[in-house]
Design a protein around this motif. Structure first.
Motif, PDB file in Angstrom:
ATOM      1  N   THR A   1      16.201  -4.552 -18.754  1.00 16.98           N
ATOM      2  CA  THR A   1      15.759  -3.172 -18.966  1.00 16.98           C
ATOM      3  C   THR A   1      14.633  -3.110 -19.990  1.00 16.98           C
ATOM      4  OG1 THR A   1      17.983  -2.364 -18.460  1.00 16.98           O
ATOM      5  CG2 THR A   1      16.511  -0.859 -19.627  1.00 16.98           C
ATOM      6  N   ALA A   2      14.762  -3.887 -21.068  1.00 18.94           N
ATOM      7  CA  ALA A   2      13.708  -3.910 -22.088  1.00 18.94           C
ATOM      8  C   ALA A   2      12.385  -4.380 -21.504  1.00 18.94           C
ATOM      9  CB  ALA A   2      14.134  -4.814 -23.248  1.00 18.94           C
ATOM     10  N   LEU A   3      12.438  -5.313 -20.563  1.00 18.16           N
ATOM     11  CA  LEU A   3      11.208  -5.819 -19.950  1.00 18.16           C
ATOM     12  C   LEU A   3      10.643  -4.846 -18.924  1.00 18.16           C
ATOM     13  CD1 LEU A   3      12.219  -9.564 -19.589  1.00 18.16           C
ATOM     14  CD2 LEU A   3      10.536  -8.596 -21.142  1.00 18.16           C
ATOM     15  N   VAL A   4      11.512  -4.161 -18.193  1.00 14.78           N
ATOM     16  CA  VAL A   4      11.052  -3.176 -17.209  1.00 14.78           C
ATOM     17  C   VAL A   4      10.233  -2.080 -17.888  1.00 14.78           C
ATOM     18  CG1 VAL A   4      11.824  -1.327 -15.666  1.00 14.78           C
ATOM     19  CG2 VAL A   4      12.861  -3.591 -15.512  1.00 14.78           C
ATOM     20  N   PHE A   5      10.645  -1.685 -19.090  1.00 13.19           N
ATOM     21  CA  PHE A   5       9.991  -0.576 -19.780  1.00 13.19           C
ATOM     22  C   PHE A   5       9.100  -1.018 -20.934  1.00 13.19           C
ATOM     23  CE2 PHE A   5      13.976   1.495 -18.148  1.00 13.19           C
ATOM     24  CZ  PHE A   5      13.340   2.225 -17.151  1.00 13.19           C
ATOM     25  N   HIS A   6       8.779  -2.309 -20.989  1.00 13.25           N
ATOM     26  CA  HIS A   6       7.923  -2.800 -22.076  1.00 13.25           C
ATOM     27  C   HIS A   6       6.552  -2.125 -22.008  1.00 13.25           C
ATOM     28  CE1 HIS A   6       5.747  -5.628 -24.685  1.00 13.25           C
ATOM     29  NE2 HIS A   6       6.937  -5.975 -25.139  1.00 13.25           N
ATOM     30  N   LYS A   7       6.004  -1.802 -23.179  1.00 16.38           N
ATOM     31  CA  LYS A   7       4.764  -1.016 -23.248  1.00 16.38           C
ATOM     32  C   LYS A   7       3.497  -1.846 -23.074  1.00 16.38           C
ATOM     33  CE  LYS A   7       6.930   2.843 -24.073  1.00 16.38           C
ATOM     34  NZ  LYS A   7       6.986   3.895 -23.019  1.00 16.38           N
ATOM     35  N   GLU A   8       3.595  -3.159 -23.166  1.00 15.78           N
ATOM     36  CA  GLU A   8       2.375  -3.972 -23.069  1.00 15.78           C
ATOM     37  C   GLU A   8       2.606  -5.151 -22.140  1.00 15.78           C
ATOM     38  OE1 GLU A   8      -1.383  -4.836 -25.964  1.00 15.78           O
ATOM     39  OE2 GLU A   8       0.520  -4.105 -26.754  1.00 15.78           O
ATOM     40  N   ARG A   9       2.689  -4.843 -20.844  1.00 11.68           N
ATOM     41  CA  ARG A   9       2.955  -5.867 -19.835  1.00 11.68           C
ATOM     42  C   ARG A   9       1.676  -6.487 -19.296  1.00 11.68           C
ATOM     43  NH1 ARG A   9       7.011  -1.711 -17.358  1.00 11.68           N
ATOM     44  NH2 ARG A   9       5.044  -0.871 -16.624  1.00 11.68           N
ATOM     45  N   HIS A  10       0.523  -5.955 -19.684  1.00 12.35           N
ATOM     46  CA  HIS A  10      -0.753  -6.452 -19.177  1.00 12.35           C
ATOM     47  C   HIS A  10      -1.730  -6.658 -20.328  1.00 12.35           C
ATOM     48  CE1 HIS A  10       0.730  -5.377 -15.198  1.00 12.35           C
ATOM     49  NE2 HIS A  10       1.021  -4.172 -15.673  1.00 12.35           N
ATOM     50  N   PHE A  11      -2.610  -7.607 -20.148  1.00 12.44           N
ATOM     51  CA  PHE A  11      -3.630  -7.910 -21.151  1.00 12.44           C
ATOM     52  C   PHE A  11      -4.960  -8.098 -20.432  1.00 12.44           C
ATOM     53  CE2 PHE A  11      -5.440 -11.539 -23.896  1.00 12.44           C
ATOM     54  CZ  PHE A  11      -6.250 -10.661 -24.594  1.00 12.44           C
ATOM     55  N   PHE A  12      -5.885  -7.212 -20.714  1.00 15.81           N
ATOM     56  CA  PHE A  12      -7.205  -7.266 -20.084  1.00 15.81           C
ATOM     57  C   PHE A  12      -8.208  -7.879 -21.054  1.00 15.81           C
ATOM     58  CE2 PHE A  12      -4.884  -3.622 -18.344  1.00 15.81           C
ATOM     59  CZ  PHE A  12      -4.859  -3.980 -16.997  1.00 15.81           C
ATOM     60  N   ARG A  13      -8.965  -8.855 -20.559  1.00 16.68           N
ATOM     61  CA  ARG A  13      -9.881  -9.621 -21.415  1.00 16.68           C
ATOM     62  C   ARG A  13     -11.338  -9.255 -21.140  1.00 16.68           C
ATOM     63  NH1 ARG A  13      -5.759 -12.959 -19.464  1.00 16.68           N
ATOM     64  NH2 ARG A  13      -4.470 -13.932 -21.086  1.00 16.68           N
ATOM     65  N   ASP A  14     -11.610  -8.009 -20.837  1.00 12.05           N
ATOM     66  CA  ASP A  14     -12.964  -7.596 -20.481  1.00 12.05           C
ATOM     67  C   ASP A  14     -13.983  -7.850 -21.589  1.00 12.05           C
ATOM     68  OD1 ASP A  14     -11.862  -6.738 -18.123  1.00 12.05           O
ATOM     69  OD2 ASP A  14     -11.644  -4.651 -18.768  1.00 12.05           O
ATOM     70  N   GLU A  15     -13.550  -7.754 -22.829  1.00 13.25           N
ATOM     71  CA  GLU A  15     -14.472  -7.897 -23.956  1.00 13.25           C
ATOM     72  C   GLU A  15     -14.334  -9.236 -24.665  1.00 13.25           C
ATOM     73  OE1 GLU A  15     -13.912  -4.549 -26.453  1.00 13.25           O
ATOM     74  OE2 GLU A  15     -14.445  -3.082 -24.898  1.00 13.25           O
ATOM     75  N   ALA A  16     -13.792 -10.244 -23.992  1.00 13.85           N
ATOM     76  CA  ALA A  16     -13.643 -11.598 -24.537  1.00 13.85           C
ATOM     77  C   ALA A  16     -13.028 -11.578 -25.932  1.00 13.85           C
ATOM     78  CB  ALA A  16     -14.999 -12.306 -24.556  1.00 13.85           C
ATOM     79  N   PRO A  17     -11.790 -11.105 -26.068  1.00 18.77           N
ATOM     80  CA  PRO A  17     -11.147 -11.036 -27.393  1.00 18.77           C
ATOM     81  C   PRO A  17     -10.868 -12.417 -27.960  1.00 18.77           C
ATOM     82  CG  PRO A  17      -9.555 -10.613 -25.666  1.00 18.77           C
ATOM     83  CD  PRO A  17     -10.893 -10.680 -24.990  1.00 18.77           C
ATOM     84  N   ASP A  18     -10.734 -12.493 -29.269  1.00 15.62           N
ATOM     85  CA  ASP A  18     -10.442 -13.782 -29.893  1.00 15.62           C
ATOM     86  C   ASP A  18      -8.947 -14.042 -30.014  1.00 15.62           C
ATOM     87  OD1 ASP A  18      -9.792 -11.958 -31.807  1.00 15.62           O
ATOM     88  OD2 ASP A  18     -11.122 -12.741 -33.359  1.00 15.62           O
ATOM     89  N   HIS A  19      -8.132 -13.051 -29.679  1.00 19.35           N
ATOM     90  CA  HIS A  19      -6.691 -13.256 -29.653  1.00 19.35           C
ATOM     91  C   HIS A  19      -6.034 -12.214 -28.757  1.00 19.35           C
ATOM     92  CE1 HIS A  19      -7.071 -10.177 -32.814  1.00 19.35           C
ATOM     93  NE2 HIS A  19      -5.863  -9.806 -32.430  1.00 19.35           N
ATOM     94  N   ALA A  20      -4.835 -12.536 -28.271  1.00 15.90           N
ATOM     95  CA  ALA A  20      -4.065 -11.620 -27.431  1.00 15.90           C
ATOM     96  C   ALA A  20      -3.212 -10.714 -28.315  1.00 15.90           C
ATOM     97  CB  ALA A  20      -3.172 -12.407 -26.479  1.00 15.90           C
ATOM     98  N   PRO A  21      -2.888  -9.519 -27.844  1.00 11.27           N
ATOM     99  CA  PRO A  21      -2.009  -8.629 -28.623  1.00 11.27           C
ATOM    100  C   PRO A  21      -0.649  -9.273 -28.847  1.00 11.27           C
ATOM    101  CG  PRO A  21      -3.092  -7.423 -26.854  1.00 11.27           C
ATOM    102  CD  PRO A  21      -3.360  -8.870 -26.600  1.00 11.27           C
ATOM    103  N   ARG A  22      -0.109  -9.048 -30.013  1.00 12.98           N
ATOM    104  CA  ARG A  22       1.188  -9.627 -30.358  1.00 12.98           C
ATOM    105  C   ARG A  22       2.278  -9.150 -29.389  1.00 12.98           C
ATOM    106  NH1 ARG A  22       2.624 -12.102 -35.003  1.00 12.98           N
ATOM    107  NH2 ARG A  22       4.842 -12.182 -35.566  1.00 12.98           N
ATOM    108  N   ARG A  23       2.209  -7.894 -28.981  1.00 13.15           N
ATOM    109  CA  ARG A  23       3.249  -7.366 -28.107  1.00 13.15           C
ATOM    110  C   ARG A  23       3.124  -7.934 -26.699  1.00 13.15           C
ATOM    111  NH1 ARG A  23       4.597  -1.159 -28.390  1.00 13.15           N
ATOM    112  NH2 ARG A  23       6.452  -2.009 -27.387  1.00 13.15           N
TER     113      ARG A  23
END
Length: 308
Positions: free
Chosen positions: A164-186
């Motif tokens: 259930t926690a994974l079904v409703f997790h708020k950050e299930r996707h990570f978009f790298r359009d701006e070439a970030p230097d790190h991924a979000p912790r969440r």
């Protein structure tokens, strides 16, 4: 410096799509090889370093609390089945797509089950690697659509809260359009928790297959459908080799009244050091990255159960 401000090493590794793909490929291979002990060590270490409420929830979920209701009925159905012998079983967990609308309640993954004989695929002679490879065949596995019409229903208990926690997790996707230097912790939290859910499921199947093996050492090909990371494993196949070895050893000998408990044993696994983040980054640098969608878009377990 507080824990929240510390950079988790996977945030740096996941900054690039190639880094995340290679990291998942390493874990996937360890699952395929049955190396769950080291997978657990590595994922536990990564979750402890993350130290978030969801990470703590993962670590506090006891695999021994996960049960498969209906397993005994499956064993009985295999034993009394008339016709060609049952030689292979496939199981998977999946989420009802409507769960996204049912907030405020826990969502239990439902189970899919397939029961097969050796026609048209010889489960009885195939290795674990061969079964996994066949499941990934571009046109679908040879056994698709040939499952036996046996009414057995399995239910998975114990994964509800984490699922259930994974079904409703708020950050299930990570978009790298701006070439970030790190991924979000969440996002890192979500990925690790998904792999932990897969680990718990496979550990539960492994434990059940060993404590209550299906008749004749029938292999159990298990995985997830439309549920990250859809990683597959073959369980129970070690009993087939054990029974075969025991039969050869007893051939020509006087049959004792009861088989000694030592006849059915498992070879002790030599522990290897769990992979560290440094190991994974080194492997990323040494190897050519895979195509991102190779393990996911194929939806291997989905094709097994006609879920594409």
């Amino acid at each position: 410096m507080t824990t929240d401000t510390l950079m988790h090493e996977l945030q740096t590794l996941f900054a690039t799509q190639e880094g995340e793909i290679a990291w998942e490929a390493e874990l996937r291979q360890s699952f395929h090889e049955g190396d769950l002990e080291n997978v657990r060590k590595y994922l536990a270490m990564s979750l402890e370093a993350l130290d978030t409420p969801l990470a703590q929830q993962c670590l506090s979920t006891n695999v021994r609390s996960i049960e498969f209701n209906g397993w005994d009925e499956l064993t009985e159905a295999v034993e009394i089945h008339e016709g060609e012998p049952i030689t292979g079983v496939t199981i998977a967990i999946a989420n009802d797509p409507d769960t996204a609308f049912g907030k405020g309640e826990e969502h239990r993954p439902y189970m899919l089950l397939g029961i097969y004989g050796d026609e048209p695929y010889a489960f009885s002679k195939a290795s674990a690697a061969q079964m996994i490879a066949e499941a990934g065949a571009e046109e679908g596995p040879a056994w698709a659509g040939y499952d036996e019409d046996i009414e057995v229903f399995l239910e998975c208990e114990g994964l509800d809260a984490l699922n259930t926690a994974l079904v409703f997790h708020k950050e299930r996707h990570f978009f790298r359009d701006e070439a970030p230097d790190h991924a979000p912790r969440r996002y890192v939290e979500y990925v690790l928790a998904c792999w932990w859910r897969a680990l718990l499921f496979h550990e539960a199947v492994q434990h059940t297959s060993r404590s209550r093996p299906l008749p004749g050492g029938i292999p159990v090909l298990a995985g997830m459908v439309d549920m990250r990371p859809e990683v597959m494993m073959v369980h129970g196949i070690e009993w087939r080799a054990t029974l075969g070895s025991a039969a050869e050893a007893l051939a020509g000998a006087e049959m004792p009244e009861m088989l000694p408990s030592s006849v059915i044993t498992r070879k002790e696994v030599v522990e290897e050091k769990a992979p560290t983040g440094l190991d994974l980054r080194r492997r990323v640098a040494e190897s050519e990255p895979e195509e991102e969608a190779a393990p996911q878009k194929k939806s291997l377990m989905g094709r097994l159960f006609g879920k594409d």
